[in-house]
Design an enzyme around this catalytic site. Structure first.
Site, PDB file in Angstrom:
ATOM      1  N   ASP A   1      45.246 -15.080 -25.562  1.00 20.20           N
ATOM      2  CA  ASP A   1      45.871 -13.979 -24.824  1.00 20.20           C
ATOM      3  C   ASP A   1      47.269 -13.696 -25.342  1.00 20.20           C
ATOM      4  O   ASP A   1      47.706 -14.278 -26.329  1.00 20.20           O
ATOM      5  CB  ASP A   1      45.794 -14.175 -23.300  1.00 20.20           C
TER       6      ASP A   1
ATOM      7  N   PRO B   1      55.409 -22.760 -25.102  1.00 20.11           N
ATOM      8  CA  PRO B   1      56.077 -21.482 -24.798  1.00 20.11           C
ATOM      9  C   PRO B   1      56.312 -20.562 -26.001  1.00 20.11           C
ATOM     10  O   PRO B   1      56.915 -19.512 -25.846  1.00 20.11           O
ATOM     11  CB  PRO B   1      57.407 -21.930 -24.205  1.00 20.11           C
TER      12      PRO B   1
ATOM     13  N   MET C   1      56.778 -15.357 -13.883  1.00 19.01           N
ATOM     14  CA  MET C   1      56.291 -14.002 -13.588  1.00 19.01           C
ATOM     15  C   MET C   1      57.137 -13.301 -12.511  1.00 19.01           C
ATOM     16  O   MET C   1      56.599 -12.606 -11.658  1.00 19.01           O
ATOM     17  CB  MET C   1      54.822 -14.055 -13.128  1.00 19.01           C
TER      18      MET C   1
ATOM     19  N   GLY D   1      48.987 -19.730 -23.449  1.00 15.96           N
ATOM     20  CA  GLY D   1      50.413 -20.028 -23.539  1.00 15.96           C
ATOM     21  C   GLY D   1      50.768 -21.151 -22.571  1.00 15.96           C
ATOM     22  O   GLY D   1      50.125 -21.324 -21.535  1.00 15.96           O
TER      23      GLY D   1
ATOM     24  N   LYS E   1      45.794  -9.776 -21.259  1.00 13.63           N
ATOM     25  CA  LYS E   1      46.428 -10.257 -20.033  1.00 13.63           C
ATOM     26  C   LYS E   1      47.924 -10.035 -20.010  1.00 13.63           C
ATOM     27  O   LYS E   1      48.698 -10.964 -19.839  1.00 13.63           O
ATOM     28  CB  LYS E   1      46.156 -11.744 -19.774  1.00 13.63           C
TER      29      LYS E   1
END
Ligand SMILES: C[S@@+](CC[C@H](N)C(=O)[O-])C[C@H]1O[C@@H](n2cnc3c(N)ncnc32)[C@H](O)[C@@H]1O
Length: 257
Positions: free
Chosen positions: A36, A13, A171, A89, A58
């Site tokens: 990314d 993370p 998300m 990630g 992204k």
């Protein structure tokens, strides 16, 4: 020309100390890297100097390179004999499209290895002092994505609203008001503790705790920005007692040795 290979590597993370030894070894063995936006700066700083770096982006609604092009590029580089490092990630198989990427490699006969990473839910919960399945509060934990599609979320609300479980949402920042409303509408108490964590495990980590009824408003007031993780459930109550990570502890890694 001999075939190269691809290392699909999860970087965790954000805190570079959470990289696995295997991840670091792959980083040192590769000659080109595709990464990314979730791969943190301190992790990129560990890449060897001569490595070719390709940013494939992204962020939400800002995909620098489409998924199919990324897949095609990896195949092309490996077919040229390159040792390709695909950095992602968290863990490559948790909401990370790693599966799609290696499917393409397999279809083209490109050899690959997969290195797991600490997924955001586990890393962020640890750094926030939120034990996801503390047995006094939760019997299970569920990871879901709260990505909005046409303003709604296609989730099994009845299952997610059941008591004595922890729900972790990836998300979900944009859809936070919908998420809280739906959980309450499907029977989860409006007083259920919930947290949003921004940039967990990093020096910029911020944690906002509230209840399902008040979380969306609190997060808006605090102005949190992605990447964020949402944790819903009574285990969030433990944050006050068990928090240990001070974001200002930055670069204090020497004290661990
Ligand atoms: C496309 S998913 C990738 C997840 C990744 N494969 C994993 O296992 O953690 C990106 C989402 O992961 C979450 N995330 C990743 N790193 C995070 C961090 N350091 N702090 C909070 N959330 C994070 C956020 O919800 C972000 O929008």
């Amino acid at each position: 020309m001999s075939m190269g290979e691809v290392f699909l590597v999860g970087t965790g993370p954000g805190d570079p100390d959470l990289l696995t030894l295997r991840a670091l070894r792959c980083m040192q063995a590769a000659d080109v890297v595709l990464y990314d936006n979730l791969v943190s700066e301190p992790i990129r700083a560990l890449l060897p100097e001569g490595i070719e770096r390709i940013y494939v982006g992204k962020e939400r609604a800002n995909h620098t390179m489409r998924q199919q092009s990324i897949n095609a590029l990896m195949v092309e580089l490996a077919q040229k004999g390159r040792r390709v490092l695909r950095l992602k990630g968290g863990d490559p198989f948790v909401f990370g499209r790693g599966g799609e990427e290696i499917e393409t490699l397999a279809e083209h006969g490109v050899p690959f290895q997969v290195v797991p990473g600490i997924t955001a839910a586990l890393g962020v919960a640890a750094y926030c002092g939120i034990p996801l399945t503390h047995r006094d509060y939760a019997q299970s934990v569920t990871f879901v994505t709260g990505h909005l599609q046409d303003g709604s979320m296609d989730l099994d609300w009845i299952a997610l609203a059941r008591p004595r479980q922890t729900v972790v949402i990836y998300m979900g920042l944009l859809g936070l008001p919908v998420l809280c409303e739906q959980l309450i509408a499907h029977g989860r108490s409006a007083q259920t503790p919930a947290a949003v964590i921004q940039q967990g495990t990093q020096p910029t980590q911020r944690v906002v705790t509230a209840t399902l009824a008040t979380l969306a408003q609190r997060v808006q007031t605090e102005g949190l920005k992605p990447p964020t993780l949402i944790i819903v459930g009574e285990v969030v109550l433990l944050h006050d007692k068990l928090r240990w990570f001070q974001p200002s502890m930055e670069d204090d890694s020497a004290s661990l040795m």
